[in-house]
Motif scaffolding. Structure first.
Motif, PDB file in Angstrom:
ATOM      1  N   ARG A 188       0.925  -0.991  -0.046  1.00 25.49           N
ATOM      2  CA  ARG A 188      -0.023  -0.096   0.058  1.00 25.49           C
ATOM      3  C   ARG A 188       0.870   1.145  -0.041  1.00 25.49           C
ATOM      4  O   ARG A 188       0.642   2.537  -0.738  1.00 25.49           O
ATOM      5  CB  ARG A 188      -1.086   0.056   1.125  1.00 25.49           C
ATOM      6  N   GLN A 189       2.127   1.080   0.798  1.00 29.00           N
ATOM      7  CA  GLN A 189       2.851   2.371   0.872  1.00 29.00           C
ATOM      8  C   GLN A 189       3.514   2.802  -0.547  1.00 29.00           C
ATOM      9  O   GLN A 189       3.798   3.800  -0.643  1.00 29.00           O
ATOM     10  CB  GLN A 189       3.986   2.115   1.843  1.00 29.00           C
ATOM     11  N   LEU A 190       3.694   1.409  -1.381  1.00 29.50           N
ATOM     12  CA  LEU A 190       4.228   1.802  -2.598  1.00 29.50           C
ATOM     13  C   LEU A 190       3.497   1.854  -3.816  1.00 29.50           C
ATOM     14  O   LEU A 190       3.845   1.899  -4.866  1.00 29.50           O
ATOM     15  CB  LEU A 190       5.496   0.463  -2.682  1.00 29.50           C
ATOM     16  N   ARG A 191       2.139   1.753  -3.364  1.00 27.48           N
ATOM     17  CA  ARG A 191       1.029   1.672  -4.455  1.00 27.48           C
ATOM     18  C   ARG A 191       1.336   0.553  -5.440  1.00 27.48           C
ATOM     19  O   ARG A 191       1.273   0.949  -6.612  1.00 27.48           O
ATOM     20  CB  ARG A 191       1.035   3.001  -5.005  1.00 27.48           C
ATOM     21  N   ILE A 192       1.858  -0.479  -5.092  1.00 29.59           N
ATOM     22  CA  ILE A 192       1.750  -1.838  -5.880  1.00 29.59           C
ATOM     23  C   ILE A 192       0.693  -2.633  -5.454  1.00 29.59           C
ATOM     24  O   ILE A 192       0.675  -3.087  -4.491  1.00 29.59           O
ATOM     25  CB  ILE A 192       3.135  -2.422  -5.816  1.00 29.59           C
ATOM     26  N   PRO A 193      -0.257  -3.080  -6.597  1.00 26.25           N
ATOM     27  CA  PRO A 193      -1.093  -3.947  -6.295  1.00 26.25           C
ATOM     28  C   PRO A 193      -0.703  -5.436  -5.923  1.00 26.25           C
ATOM     29  O   PRO A 193       0.386  -5.773  -6.421  1.00 26.25           O
ATOM     30  CB  PRO A 193      -1.936  -3.909  -7.587  1.00 26.25           C
ATOM     31  N   TYR A 194      -1.337  -5.958  -5.122  1.00 28.54           N
ATOM     32  CA  TYR A 194      -1.013  -7.516  -4.683  1.00 28.54           C
ATOM     33  C   TYR A 194      -0.683  -8.259  -5.380  1.00 28.54           C
ATOM     34  O   TYR A 194       0.236  -9.071  -5.592  1.00 28.54           O
ATOM     35  CB  TYR A 194      -1.902  -7.715  -3.353  1.00 28.54           C
ATOM     36  N   ASN A 195      -1.831  -8.467  -6.488  1.00 28.57           N
ATOM     37  CA  ASN A 195      -1.783  -9.526  -7.459  1.00 28.57           C
ATOM     38  C   ASN A 195      -0.382  -9.162  -8.618  1.00 28.57           C
ATOM     39  O   ASN A 195      -0.234 -10.096  -9.341  1.00 28.57           O
ATOM     40  CB  ASN A 195      -3.031  -9.374  -8.426  1.00 28.57           C
ATOM     41  N   ASP A 196       0.111  -8.010  -8.620  1.00 30.26           N
ATOM     42  CA  ASP A 196       1.055  -7.763  -9.388  1.00 30.26           C
ATOM     43  C   ASP A 196       2.500  -8.581  -9.156  1.00 30.26           C
ATOM     44  O   ASP A 196       3.271  -8.814 -10.084  1.00 30.26           O
ATOM     45  CB  ASP A 196       1.301  -6.227  -9.567  1.00 30.26           C
ATOM     46  N   LEU A 197       2.768  -9.057  -7.995  1.00 30.87           N
ATOM     47  CA  LEU A 197       3.860  -9.809  -7.618  1.00 30.87           C
ATOM     48  C   LEU A 197       3.588 -11.163  -8.060  1.00 30.87           C
ATOM     49  O   LEU A 197       4.504 -12.094  -8.041  1.00 30.87           O
ATOM     50  CB  LEU A 197       3.849  -9.734  -6.064  1.00 30.87           C
ATOM     51  N   GLU A 198       2.440 -11.805  -8.059  1.00 29.10           N
ATOM     52  CA  GLU A 198       2.063 -12.850  -8.601  1.00 29.10           C
ATOM     53  C   GLU A 198       2.650 -14.119  -7.636  1.00 29.10           C
ATOM     54  O   GLU A 198       3.869 -14.647  -8.166  1.00 29.10           O
ATOM     55  CB  GLU A 198       2.384 -13.363 -10.190  1.00 29.10           C
ATOM     56  N   LEU A 199       2.566 -14.038  -6.436  1.00 34.86           N
ATOM     57  CA  LEU A 199       3.181 -14.619  -5.525  1.00 34.86           C
ATOM     58  C   LEU A 199       2.531 -16.170  -5.375  1.00 34.86           C
ATOM     59  O   LEU A 199       1.332 -16.434  -5.369  1.00 34.86           O
ATOM     60  CB  LEU A 199       3.014 -13.949  -4.066  1.00 34.86           C
TER      61      LEU A 199
END
Length: 466
Positions: A76-87
């Motif tokens: 959230r702090q970096l404004r990166i969507p969770y799904n973008d990491l594809e963990l």
């Protein structure tokens, strides 16, 4: 031009600090001496295959619906969507000492059952330990070292269980020999066992690309192949940076992510305070370094009996986490099988095994070029024979292999002594005795993929934005 902030080092902490500052409109410039970003957690190509450096796992893994743990907070702090990491989460990992094995997954209850089954007299005290850790403020700026060994002995009475719990936390973050600072232990325990391990599709390249794209999109300036020669000061402040190409860069504030001793070398011939930190003992280079072997197999390692995602092993009941007396210590190590994450539709039918062992930087440094190459080959062979002897026919499955040593770490990261986890003494509040110079990353005390990004965000927030 005078920047609002200049960041030295393009590792994960430097990138995270840059993203945070650029997002809020700060005029920021990031300097990286290598052509590729990532620092201690980068990647390279081996015979057409992308190989991660540093990353065995992203710790602190939680599913998308959980919002209150470090991973979602950082995204959230970096404004990166969770799904973008594809963990992709781990399958199952283990800690193995002689014939005793503790398995663990991303379900903490699984670990509790393992402890109950294999150390039944310890389970009640282990539960008390885990509950005490859940409420412990591991990110406290306390400057005094607190022995994790001492605290674990106050909870647990079985020495073997204590050693087995310490082993992963030391291997994955301790800069102290044979111990780990308790605040860091509490963070590592929660991140490894209470939350869990995962790997992003595409490895570190995916993480670095997301951070780089976000940083540039927010207006951050990036200079690669750009090495800092010295920091120039006046009135106890950095006034400008001199680059190796003669260029001068000025800013209001400066953040260094390259380590405390390494930052001090940039100031060594200048009229600065005797110590960068306001504490009894000056930050010194760490002694702990590693070798890592990369084995590319013709098929996933599970087909040869390697079912665990990560194995932490030790050949004796007592774990010696210290600089070895020889080039490499094969009595303990980490076996990582990246293809044993729960990856859907893997991009290759090959497999990979990564073997990590403690190593002695100073002995590697003394070798001639010819001796160095010979010892690399010898260590490759010895590690395979010893570490993988229980897995049949594995040697015949190897299609390609590589090894990096403490000298490799020193060359590509600038870490003195090849010390991956930096100095044992940390700048936990990020401050130095130079008014406008701050430290983020490993030597600020936050460890691992998530920890280093959190460090960059924290320093940006506390010392530049607010």
């Amino acid at each position: 031009m005078v920047y609002d902030a200049v960041i030295i080092g393009g590792g994960l902490s430097g990138l995270a600090a840059g993203v945070r500052l650029a997002h809020f409109g700060r005029n920021v410039c990031l300097l990286e001496k290598q052509p590729r970003l990532g620092g201690l957690n980068s990647y390279y190509t081996l015979k057409g295959r992308q190989i991660d450096v540093g990353l065995h796992a992203i710790t602190n893994y939680v599913p998308r619906h959980i919002k209150t743990t470090p991973l979602p907070k950082i995204l959230r702090q970096l404004r990166i969507p969770y799904n973008d990491l594809e963990l992709f989460p781990q399958t199952i990992s283990c800690i193995r000492f002689l014939d005793k094995e503790i398995n663990f997954t991303n379900d903490f209850n699984f670990l509790l059952q393992e402890i109950a089954d294999k150390f039944p007299k310890q389970i009640d005290q282990f539960v008390k330990l885990s509950k005490s850790l859940s409420g412990y403020e591991g990110y406290s700026p306390s400057k005094e070292f607190i022995s994790s060994r001492k605290i674990l002995h106050s909870f647990l009475s079985d020495p073997l269980l204590i050693e087995m719990i310490l082993c992963p936390t030391m291997f994955y973050g301790s800069s102290w020999e044979n111990d780990v600072d308790f605040p860091q232990f509490s963070i590592l325990f929660r991140s490894l066992f209470c939350e869990g391990l995962a790997c992003p599709r595409g490895g570190m390249r995916k993480v670095i690309s997301l951070l780089k794209e976000k940083y540039l999109h927010c207006g951050g300036e990036l200079k690669t192949n750009c090495q800092v020669q010295k920091l120039i000061t006046s009135d106890n402040q950095v006034t400008q940076i001199l680059l190796n190409n003669g260029e001068i860069i000025k800013a209001q504030k400066y953040i260094s992510s390259i380590g405390l001793p390494e930052t001090k070398t940039l100031c060594s011939d200048l009229p600065l305070p005797k110590k960068l930190l306001d504490q009894k003992e000056e930050a010194r280079p760490g002694n702990l370094s590693f070798i890592e072997l990369i084995l590319i197999l013709d098929t996933p390692p599970v087909n040869y009996g390697l079912k665990h995602t990560i194995t932490f092993y030790n050949d004796t009941e007592h774990f010696l986490y210290q600089r070895p007396q020889e080039l490499v210590d094969l009595k303990s190590g980490v076996i990582c099988c990246p293809s044993n994450y729960q990856i859907d539709n893997p991009s290759t039918k090959e497999g990979m095994v990564r073997l990590t062992h403690l190593a002695n930087y100073h002995l590697w440094k003394k070798l001639t070029r010819e001796e160095y190459q010979q010892q690399k080959e010898f260590c490759l062979k010895r590690s395979q024979e010893k570490t993988l002897k229980r897995y049949s026919n594995l040697e015949k499955a190897i299609k390609a292999q590589d090894i990096f040593t403490p000298l490799t770490i020193e060359k590509f990261t600038g870490r003195i002594n090849g010390a991956i986890y930096g100095s044992p003494l940390k700048a936990k509040d990020g401050r130095t005795n130079i008014k406008n110079l701050f430290i983020c990353g490993t030597d600020q005390g936050f460890l691992g993929i998530i920890g280093t990004m959190l460090s960059g965000i924290t320093i940006a927030n506390q010392h530049i934005l607010y």
